[in-house]
Scaffold this active site. Sequence first.
Site, PDB file in Angstrom:
ATOM      1  N   ARG A   1      -0.905   9.192   1.834  1.00  0.00           N
ATOM      2  CA  ARG A   1      -2.282   9.637   1.581  1.00  0.00           C
ATOM      3  C   ARG A   1      -2.485  11.140   1.547  1.00  0.00           C
ATOM      4  O   ARG A   1      -3.299  11.637   0.777  1.00  0.00           O
ATOM      5  CB  ARG A   1      -3.171   9.114   2.702  1.00  0.00           C
ATOM      6  CG  ARG A   1      -3.609   7.769   2.403  1.00  0.00           C
ATOM      7  CD  ARG A   1      -4.562   7.316   3.426  1.00  0.00           C
ATOM      8  NE  ARG A   1      -4.586   5.887   3.239  1.00  0.00           N
ATOM      9  CZ  ARG A   1      -5.090   5.048   4.072  1.00  0.00           C
ATOM     10  NH1 ARG A   1      -5.643   5.475   5.168  1.00  0.00           N
ATOM     11  NH2 ARG A   1      -5.055   3.770   3.815  1.00  0.00           N
TER      12      ARG A   1
ATOM     13  N   HIS B   1     -11.682  10.016   6.677  1.00  0.00           N
ATOM     14  CA  HIS B   1     -11.465   8.579   6.872  1.00  0.00           C
ATOM     15  C   HIS B   1     -10.982   8.219   8.268  1.00  0.00           C
ATOM     16  O   HIS B   1     -11.412   7.230   8.839  1.00  0.00           O
ATOM     17  CB  HIS B   1     -10.428   8.143   5.836  1.00  0.00           C
ATOM     18  CG  HIS B   1     -10.116   6.680   5.823  1.00  0.00           C
ATOM     19  ND1 HIS B   1     -11.061   5.737   5.501  1.00  0.00           N
ATOM     20  CD2 HIS B   1      -8.966   6.001   6.074  1.00  0.00           C
ATOM     21  CE1 HIS B   1     -10.512   4.527   5.553  1.00  0.00           C
ATOM     22  NE2 HIS B   1      -9.237   4.657   5.909  1.00  0.00           N
TER      23      HIS B   1
ATOM     24  N   HIS C   1      -9.185   9.884   2.984  1.00  0.00           N
ATOM     25  CA  HIS C   1      -8.742   8.789   2.107  1.00  0.00           C
ATOM     26  C   HIS C   1      -8.897   9.279   0.669  1.00  0.00           C
ATOM     27  O   HIS C   1      -9.931   9.849   0.312  1.00  0.00           O
ATOM     28  CB  HIS C   1      -9.591   7.538   2.344  1.00  0.00           C
ATOM     29  CG  HIS C   1      -8.963   6.304   1.785  1.00  0.00           C
ATOM     30  ND1 HIS C   1      -8.813   6.088   0.441  1.00  0.00           N
ATOM     31  CD2 HIS C   1      -8.419   5.220   2.405  1.00  0.00           C
ATOM     32  CE1 HIS C   1      -8.214   4.916   0.247  1.00  0.00           C
ATOM     33  NE2 HIS C   1      -7.956   4.376   1.427  1.00  0.00           N
TER      34      HIS C   1
ATOM     35  N   GLU D   1       0.855  -1.196   0.000  1.00  0.00           N
ATOM     36  CA  GLU D   1       0.000   0.000   0.000  1.00  0.00           C
ATOM     37  C   GLU D   1       0.888   1.243   0.000  1.00  0.00           C
ATOM     38  O   GLU D   1       2.100   1.149   0.223  1.00  0.00           O
ATOM     39  CB  GLU D   1      -0.940  -0.005   1.217  1.00  0.00           C
ATOM     40  CG  GLU D   1      -2.068  -1.027   1.091  1.00  0.00           C
ATOM     41  CD  GLU D   1      -3.037  -1.035   2.256  1.00  0.00           C
ATOM     42  OE1 GLU D   1      -2.784  -0.353   3.263  1.00  0.00           O
ATOM     43  OE2 GLU D   1      -4.058  -1.735   2.158  1.00  0.00           O
TER      44      GLU D   1
ATOM     45  N   ARG E   1      -1.220   9.285   9.114  1.00  0.00           N
ATOM     46  CA  ARG E   1      -1.067   7.837   9.365  1.00  0.00           C
ATOM     47  C   ARG E   1      -0.660   7.086   8.104  1.00  0.00           C
ATOM     48  O   ARG E   1      -1.206   7.317   7.028  1.00  0.00           O
ATOM     49  CB  ARG E   1      -2.393   7.264   9.864  1.00  0.00           C
ATOM     50  CG  ARG E   1      -2.403   5.765   9.972  1.00  0.00           C
ATOM     51  CD  ARG E   1      -3.676   5.269  10.587  1.00  0.00           C
ATOM     52  NE  ARG E   1      -4.821   5.454   9.734  1.00  0.00           N
ATOM     53  CZ  ARG E   1      -5.298   4.532   8.901  1.00  0.00           C
ATOM     54  NH1 ARG E   1      -4.694   3.347   8.803  1.00  0.00           N
ATOM     55  NH2 ARG E   1      -6.364   4.768   8.176  1.00  0.00           N
TER      56      ARG E   1
END
Length: 539
Positions: free
Chosen positions: A290, A351, A240, A112, A386
Amino acid sequence: MDVKTDVLVIGSGIAGLFAALRISEFAEVVLITKKEKNESNTNYAQGGIASVIDPNDTFEKHIEDTLIAGAGLCYRNTVEIIVKEGPQRIYDLMNLGTEFTKKNGKLDLAKEGGHSMPRIVHAKDLTGREVERALVQQVIENKNIRLIENTIAIDLITEHNMQQLKNSPLNNRNCWGAYALNCDTNEVLKISSKATVLATGGLGQVYLHTTNPKIASGDGYAMAYRAGAKIGNMEFVQFHPTSFYSPKRNNNSPAFLISEAVRGFGGILRTRDGEAFMPKYDSRKDLAPRDIVARAIDNELKKRGDEFVYLDITHRSKDEIVDHFPNIYQHCFENGIDISKEFIPVVPAAHYSCGGVVVDEFSRASLKGLYACGEVSMTGVHGANRLASNSLLEAVVFAHRAANNIKQFIKKDAAIITGIPDWDDSGTLSADERILITHSSKEVKQIMWDYVGIVRSNLRLERAERRIHNIFTETEDFYKRTKVFEDILELRNICACAHMIIKSAKGRKESRGLHYTLDYPAVSPTNKFGDSILQNLHP
Ligand code: FAD
Ligand code: SIN
């Protein structure tokens, strides 16, 4: 009604369930949850849990990736804790019955954004549902855990609820449980406990567009704040980059997530005319962290006046796509898009909250006897942004640590206090003006989306602050006059979270990680703002 227990756990996501199971090994637990037992953010988690499992991976690489994503605000010691204790907690989850996807007999590891190695342990694209299923099953079978559903915690019980202790110093306060509304009977329970674990999850519902289900109304942050606990870094709300864009979506239902694992699998973000735009923004392209990807999409949307961008995975075969992402494939198919042939329309959505109730490395909050774990907590792991799939990991590692600490605490330091007053709602009326609640709730979400979203400015924050203040005051007034019910409790909490996010955002006069403001577009080189800590000094 009075309920007494050794430990009260609030919330039945991964953090609450795992903590309850561990605590049940040495104490009695009451576990309350506001809806059905498996309704939680955890249940919707797709991508998986990051952990160093591959022999070619190292703790150091995972630590570095987390620190880079966190943009200078992560605490190295807690990052080391989640990374080093992660693999053991993954095996614990497996021992408790979680079935992760395997390839050739070994855990299948996905990649990811922001991860330098494939390290995402997953159960196809429904990881959270599988973890939740396994943990709920264990909890139901456990004789030391009393699970009470449809029961929403209203407020924590501390000195501030007791007339004779009301003025005791804030730095020496205790938490002795919580008041909670049983929505089946409309009765307020007084639950007294030696220790209390807040595991109430996130606050996505503060925003108009969110991947979070309705339960994520920030109750834990608001309760802890009202009780005088320290709250940190609330400005760092993660958006997100890729939720499914559907013009038909009702804003009351969460936006369906298109997992970051799709980009890890080769997915390319494109504008509506087909341009792959991420190379313009970051050398890591579609797999940048992100904050960078969400901002890039936001910029393209604003520049072009478009309502969505595309995510393109059509270069992978249909068999591979369906095998890896059966749930995403099915959802898009039901909405008219065969993702093996067509691009997926996507937009960012709120998110995850990186900030929360400030805890130490044993999940202890600043009130004695209060623990927080999972999304509601701020352990210092995520800093200003994060890293993908570090949330479930942090939740399970810190739930385990909370349980270990509670074992010592209830043996030595804790007692159930007497004299806690019953819930007093004399003089209040049943609400007959529910339209005030639904309207205010919509207003808060719209304000937060428009003014306190991916890109902020002083002007937007000031405007948001004034409007939220008004709604906050009206809501408190309504709350005081009315018998409690779920919607007023949630609105009150959403307002409190909006207030905390704005206050912290206003104080950070720089752009860092998830907080980007047009007035201070650069990161302060000296890191002089550090963490943003809030505390209600007059609980
Ligand atoms: P939750 O799972 O949200 O549980 C909170 C619980 O508290 C719920 O049971 C709720 O009903 C209860 N509750 C709340 N308020 C009250 C109250 N007042 N009284 C009583 N009960 C209350 N993270 C990853 O690491 N990997 C992923 O792949 C991933 N995918 C995600 C996909 C989606 C769509 C979403 C929304 C999030 C995802 N995340 C992911 C984030 C992650 O799922 C959450 O951060 C994590 O599940 C939080 O766990 P938790 O136990 O802290 O809270
Ligand atoms: C996802 O699957 O993209 C969500 C992962 C996360 O939130 O960590």
